[in-house]
Design an enzyme around this catalytic site. Sequence first.
Site, PDB file in Angstrom:
ATOM      1  N   HIS A 100       5.732   5.792  -0.784  1.00 55.54           N
ATOM      2  CA  HIS A 100       6.467   4.586  -1.172  1.00 55.54           C
ATOM      3  C   HIS A 100       5.669   3.356  -0.762  1.00 55.54           C
ATOM      4  CE1 HIS A 100       7.535   5.194   3.045  1.00 55.54           C
ATOM      5  NE2 HIS A 100       7.690   3.881   3.111  1.00 55.54           N
ATOM      6  N   HIS A 120       0.845  -1.190   0.000  1.00 52.59           N
ATOM      7  CA  HIS A 120       0.000   0.000   0.000  1.00 52.59           C
ATOM      8  C   HIS A 120       0.880   1.241   0.000  1.00 52.59           C
ATOM      9  CE1 HIS A 120       1.121  -0.506   4.225  1.00 52.59           C
ATOM     10  NE2 HIS A 120       1.060   0.816   4.265  1.00 52.59           N
TER      11      HIS A 120
END
Length: 191
Positions: free
Chosen positions: A133, A46
């Site tokens: 990220h 995620h």
Amino acid sequence: MGSNPVHRLFIAIPLPDAQKEMLARQCESWATQWSFKKWVHPSDYHLTVQFLGACTFCQARDVQQTLKKLSPHLRPFRLALDGIGQFGVPTRPRILWAGVEGDLEQLHLLYSQVIQAVEPLGFPREKRPYRPHITLAKKYRLNDFPHQSMGRQFQPHPDRSQWTVEELVLYETHIYRSPMYQPRAVFRLGE
């Protein structure tokens, strides 16, 4: 019970199955070469928007209501997987991550809007800048990580790595499970 911290929560952008599979295949290959203590379960990939941490039942409810009110005002946008990087000492990183490219301006706008919405609920913004990220692995065990050649390790095809961000998810963390992140509520952008 209502005031005790009972949930560990965060708000994130989920990855579609195709991008999860692309990263999972790549990580299987890297796991044979790179000695990280923990490789993230593909279901847990995620992009974190805001870490909330320990929340009471009432705080969790308030966050859910706030995101439900906010999500109609957020618009979908496009992102794509883009290379890998690391946090920590270059030869012994604590985090290996995949980056994103695309409509980063809209991603940062979404981040700002979510932060502004949950800050009054007792969740302050982080002091460090937002660095979107996807965490892939944690805690490299040795002192020989090939950081100088990392850039060549993952160059996804732009057409296959793109997706439209259409939802935010409030996740709950279950430390001793795998996968460890469970969606608690999903919020469709623009709806």
